[in-house]
Design a protein around this motif. Structure first.
Motif, short mmCIF file in Angstrom:
data_model
loop_
_atom_site.label_atom_id
_atom_site.label_comp_id
_atom_site.label_asym_id
_atom_site.label_seq_id
_atom_site.Cartn_x
_atom_site.Cartn_y
_atom_site.Cartn_z
N MET A 8 0.85 -1.19 0.00
CA MET A 8 0.00 0.00 0.00
C MET A 8 0.89 1.25 0.00
SD MET A 8 -2.68 1.26 2.93
CE MET A 8 -4.28 0.99 2.26
N PRO A 9 0.61 2.20 -0.92
CA PRO A 9 1.44 3.42 -0.98
C PRO A 9 1.36 4.21 0.31
CG PRO A 9 0.03 3.21 -2.93
CD PRO A 9 -0.42 2.17 -1.95
N GLY A 10 2.44 4.93 0.59
CA GLY A 10 2.48 5.76 1.78
C GLY A 10 1.62 7.00 1.63
N PRO A 11 1.50 7.78 2.68
CA PRO A 11 0.66 8.97 2.66
C PRO A 11 1.27 10.10 1.85
CG PRO A 11 1.85 8.85 4.72
CD PRO A 11 2.17 7.58 3.97
N SER A 12 0.47 11.12 1.59
CA SER A 12 0.95 12.29 0.86
C SER A 12 1.74 13.22 1.77
CB SER A 12 -0.22 13.05 0.25
OG SER A 12 -1.00 13.64 1.28
N GLN A 13 2.44 14.16 1.17
CA GLN A 13 3.18 15.15 1.94
C GLN A 13 2.25 15.95 2.84
OE1 GLN A 13 5.17 18.07 -0.48
NE2 GLN A 13 6.39 18.86 1.21
N VAL A 14 1.10 16.36 2.30
CA VAL A 14 0.16 17.17 3.07
C VAL A 14 -0.39 16.39 4.25
CG1 VAL A 14 -2.11 18.30 3.01
CG2 VAL A 14 -0.44 18.73 1.20
N SER A 15 -0.70 15.10 4.05
CA SER A 15 -1.25 14.31 5.15
C SER A 15 -0.22 14.11 6.26
CB SER A 15 -1.78 12.97 4.65
OG SER A 15 -0.73 12.15 4.18
N ILE A 16 1.06 14.00 5.89
CA ILE A 16 2.11 13.87 6.91
C ILE A 16 2.24 15.18 7.68
CG2 ILE A 16 4.58 13.53 7.29
CD1 ILE A 16 4.58 11.71 4.81
N ILE A 17 2.20 16.29 6.97
CA ILE A 17 2.26 17.59 7.63
C ILE A 17 1.08 17.75 8.58
CG2 ILE A 17 2.00 20.08 7.23
CD1 ILE A 17 3.70 19.63 4.66
N GLY B 243 -0.48 15.43 10.06
CA GLY B 243 -0.23 14.58 11.22
C GLY B 243 0.64 15.29 12.24
N GLY B 244 1.64 16.04 11.75
CA GLY B 244 2.48 16.82 12.65
C GLY B 244 1.72 17.97 13.29
N VAL C 220 7.92 9.11 12.76
CA VAL C 220 9.14 9.87 13.05
C VAL C 220 9.05 11.26 12.44
CG1 VAL C 220 11.65 9.96 12.71
CG2 VAL C 220 10.54 7.76 13.15
N LEU C 221 8.69 11.32 11.17
CA LEU C 221 8.64 12.59 10.46
C LEU C 221 7.56 13.51 11.02
CD1 LEU C 221 9.58 14.47 8.24
CD2 LEU C 221 8.30 13.09 6.58
N GLU C 222 6.42 12.95 11.39
CA GLU C 222 5.36 13.77 11.98
C GLU C 222 5.82 14.43 13.28
OE1 GLU C 222 1.33 11.52 10.30
OE2 GLU C 222 2.00 11.18 12.37
N TYR C 223 6.53 13.68 14.12
CA TYR C 223 7.02 14.26 15.37
C TYR C 223 8.12 15.29 15.11
CZ TYR C 223 4.40 11.41 18.71
OH TYR C 223 3.40 10.86 19.47
N ARG C 224 8.95 15.06 14.08
CA ARG C 224 9.98 16.05 13.76
C ARG C 224 9.32 17.36 13.30
NH1 ARG C 224 14.22 16.98 15.84
NH2 ARG C 224 13.20 19.00 16.03
N LEU C 225 8.32 17.24 12.46
CA LEU C 225 7.60 18.42 12.01
C LEU C 225 6.90 19.12 13.18
CD1 LEU C 225 6.09 16.99 8.72
CD2 LEU C 225 7.61 18.96 8.85
N ALA C 226 6.30 18.32 14.05
CA ALA C 226 5.62 18.90 15.22
C ALA C 226 6.61 19.68 16.08
CB ALA C 226 4.95 17.80 16.03
N ALA C 227 7.79 19.13 16.28
CA ALA C 227 8.82 19.81 17.08
C ALA C 227 9.26 21.11 16.41
CB ALA C 227 10.01 18.88 17.29
N ASP C 228 9.42 21.06 15.09
CA ASP C 228 9.91 22.23 14.37
C ASP C 228 8.84 23.32 14.20
OD1 ASP C 228 12.30 20.92 14.18
OD2 ASP C 228 12.04 20.32 12.09
N LEU C 229 7.57 22.92 14.24
CA LEU C 229 6.48 23.88 14.04
C LEU C 229 5.91 24.42 15.35
CD1 LEU C 229 4.58 22.09 11.13
CD2 LEU C 229 6.04 24.11 10.97
#
Length: 200
Positions: free
Chosen positions: A1-10, A12-13, A143-152
């Motif tokens: 199954m393909p992964g999520p889109s960039q916007v959906s990951i953002i 999530g963060g 991992v990426l969602e939490y990194r974005l959350a930390a940075d935002l």
């Protein structure tokens, strides 16, 4: 199954810091503008820290044409899109997972990074810059969602404690991602990478 889109990951963060989702990165909302700035640094940091299997490559390193290493036998070109060199070894290694000694240096004459080592006909195993989100697995997305959350957290919420908490969660998620991939790679020693490519 393909992964999520960039916007959906953002999104999530953003959800992790109690912010409303965005519709597109081309929006002019504060969240969209901040996320557009944060995306690339957050992606690179997450790949380096999480070391996901889908972004692990093994290449035969190409000898550097002009750089003369001091105290080392060989100099190799740094592979394109390499974020983090993990191991250097040759095809005769009985345990490639241990690797051999190497250093990353800078060649001022060519404005390039080089790898110096005593390994003849060396292979490099490294984390590759993968930007196609459809390849991301669920453990890395976390991992990426939490990194974005930390940075935002600071630009959008101005909450230093929240940023610190999200950064701690990022470290935990990255550790879990490493354990997940290690558990999936129970293969013979010469097959520890997700894919093998030709000379970098």
């Amino acid at each position: 199954m393909p992964g999520p889109s960039q916007v959906s990951i953002i999104n999530g963060g953003l959800e992790k810091i109690a912010q409303s989702p965005i519709v597109a990165l081309t929006d002019t909302t504060p969240a969209s503008l901040a996320a557009a700035r944060a995306w690339d640094p957050a992606l690179r940091a997450s790949l380096r820290e999480g070391k996901p299997g889908f972004a692990t490559a093994i290449v035969a390193l190409a000898l550097h044409d002009t750089y003369t290493p001091l105290h080392w036998d060989y100099a190799y070109k740094y592979p394109a899109n390499c974020l983090n060199m993990l191991l250097v070894y040759n095809s005769g290694e009985t345990d490639p997972a241990r690797g051999q000694n190497f250093r990353e240096l800078y060649d001022p004459d060519t404005n390039e990074r080089v790898i110096v080592t005593n390994v003849y006909q060396a292979y490099g195993e490294y984390i590759y810059l993968v930007s196609d989100t459809t390849l991301f697995d669920p453990s890395f997305v976390k991992v990426l969602e939490y990194r974005l959350a930390a940075d935002l957290a600071m630009p959008l919420v101005a909450d230093q404690d929240l940023a610190k908490k999200m950064n701690e969660n990022f470290r935990v998620a990255a550790s879990e991602c490493n354990r997940y991939d290690a558990g999936e790679q129970q293969a013979p020693a010469k097959q520890t990478s997700t894919f093998v490519t030709s000379r970098g």
